[in-house]
Design an enzyme around this catalytic site. Sequence first.
Site, PDB file in Angstrom:
ATOM      1  N   GLU A   1      37.632  43.244  36.987  1.00  0.00           N
ATOM      2  CA  GLU A   1      37.215  45.207  37.261  1.00  0.00           C
ATOM      3  C   GLU A   1      37.679  44.839  38.222  1.00  0.00           C
ATOM      4  OE1 GLU A   1      33.091  46.352  36.161  1.00  0.00           O
ATOM      5  OE2 GLU A   1      33.570  45.329  34.218  1.00  0.00           O
TER       6      GLU A   1
ATOM      7  N   GLU B   1      28.639  40.020  34.341  1.00  0.00           N
ATOM      8  CA  GLU B   1      27.429  40.694  35.602  1.00  0.00           C
ATOM      9  C   GLU B   1      26.066  40.267  35.559  1.00  0.00           C
ATOM     10  OE1 GLU B   1      28.647  44.837  37.467  1.00  0.00           O
ATOM     11  OE2 GLU B   1      30.321  44.099  37.708  1.00  0.00           O
TER      12      GLU B   1
HETATM   13  N1  LIG Z   1      29.069  50.804  38.525  1.00  0.00           N
HETATM   14  N2  LIG Z   1      30.326  51.004  38.022  1.00  0.00           N
HETATM   15  C1  LIG Z   1      30.558  50.584  37.324  1.00  0.00           C
HETATM   16  C2  LIG Z   1      31.169  49.204  36.578  1.00  0.00           C
HETATM   17  C3  LIG Z   1      30.444  49.827  35.130  1.00  0.00           C
HETATM   18  O1  LIG Z   1      30.413  50.715  35.063  1.00  0.00           O
HETATM   19  C4  LIG Z   1      30.974  48.420  34.503  1.00  0.00           C
HETATM   20  O2  LIG Z   1      29.641  48.541  33.311  1.00  0.00           O
HETATM   21  C5  LIG Z   1      30.135  46.981  35.022  1.00  0.00           C
HETATM   22  O3  LIG Z   1      30.636  45.737  34.635  1.00  0.00           O
HETATM   23  C6  LIG Z   1      30.550  47.182  36.830  1.00  0.00           C
HETATM   24  O4  LIG Z   1      29.610  47.684  37.545  1.00  0.00           O
HETATM   25  C7  LIG Z   1      31.207  47.764  37.443  1.00  0.00           C
END
Ligand SMILES: N#[N+]C[C@@H]1[C@@H](O)[C@H](O)[C@@H](O)[C@@H]2O[C@H]12
Length: 450
Positions: free
Chosen positions: A354, A166
Amino acid sequence: MSRLYFPKDFIWGSATAAYQIEGAYQEDGKGESIWDRFSHTPGKVANGDTGDVACDHYHRYKEDVELMKEIGLDSYRFSISWPRILPKGKGEINQQGLDFYRGLINELLKAGIKPVVTLYHWDLPQALQEEGGWANREIVKHFVNYAEILFNEFGDVVSQWITHNEPFVVAFNGHGSGDHAPGIKDQQVALQVAHNLLLSHGLAVKKFRELKLDNEIGITLNLISSYPISDNVEDNKAAKRMEDYINGWFLEPLFKGRYPERIVEFYGEKFNNLDIREDDMGLIKEEIDFLGINYYSRSLVRYNKDSKFLGIEGVKPQDSQYTAMDWEIYPKGLYDLLIKLNQEYTQKPLYITENGAAFDDKISEGGGVHDQDRIDYLKAHFQSAYKAIQEGVALKGYYVWSLMDNFEWAYGYSKRFGITYIDYENNQRRILKDSAYWYKNIIVNNSLEV
Ligand SMILES: N#[N+]C[C@@H]1[C@@H](O)[C@H](O)[C@@H](O)[C@@H]2O[C@H]12
């Protein structure tokens, strides 16, 4: 009832990230990360929570692999903590850091679970932040150096590599809104960070190719489906701008070697001020083996000329259901996204790296955790994925976020995304939720009962 059968070699997995589950934040030579610094800064994280202990996965990884085996995962996606490997981000390697991940990977291989490694899931070494972090183009060579160490160390046992998780969130939450580490609030810096992240991705892929490793490499993007509230022209333009802001700003460079025109105009001077060098866009577009997609919800928007955000106002339909993150539950958005990616960007293999939901899970009197809302959420999204596959999308795998409840960044431990409950009040005791047992049945049968 009937069953929807997924392709024979479809991969069912679950995902986590180092800072969210490991704990041991100062153990065995690990250096400080920007999230250690951020979470220790008063007011940054709910309830003053930190990742100091988290789920204590660093000490309990063997138990956690046993849980993965019980669920029957084909694959486990996890991230490696850069400051555990290079405490100062560069220079001296911390052998105890490498040893930890070697132990984890060995347990996974013994359990027949494919390891998928995310190189960067937000926990930059603080020492590099002090040199400007992702805003300083020098970081690119440090990231490639870090990646090369891992490629050489684990290139024979890792199934797939994900360079970044992300980059949108790293850039715009970490450097735009400031609600993530390192807590910078400067749109110009955020744009430069986004570019440097993409450049570091492209050069890491180039290094990977030079090493002639026989596993695969890709990147994971947080992507949405964006919809106008009406069919009028301005609302439609607003929806496109929203999609370009979140999706296009990364998909266009990765697959087309350019930034999306519509948003370049919007950014104007801020875009013109960026340090983008002649070969950068060609390097960013280095061919990848797969694209990882993190999908959680859609964006429903209307044009608002007074809105300070892209002239866009978000809309929340009253008749929708929402998760504990207040995110609309909209499974059709996953189908629409997969079809659009296939039609407009790439026919390369796609993985849902995810997808999941936070709900207010509780331990029942009987000791179980009955999370039917999570089962319903996942079932509806699996159905969307199935539909896209049936229509020709090369979706090859699905990783549920998350294997366990964990440190949810600025929300701390207040949001539970796991299919395993972590009893923080009781020595981080693990309890498989009903959704874990439901998921086990999906994996065993490689099919969904509808
Ligand atoms: N907020 N939320 C849950 C989840 C977060 O915990 C992850 O680390 C990220 O990659 C993505 O944002 C999603």
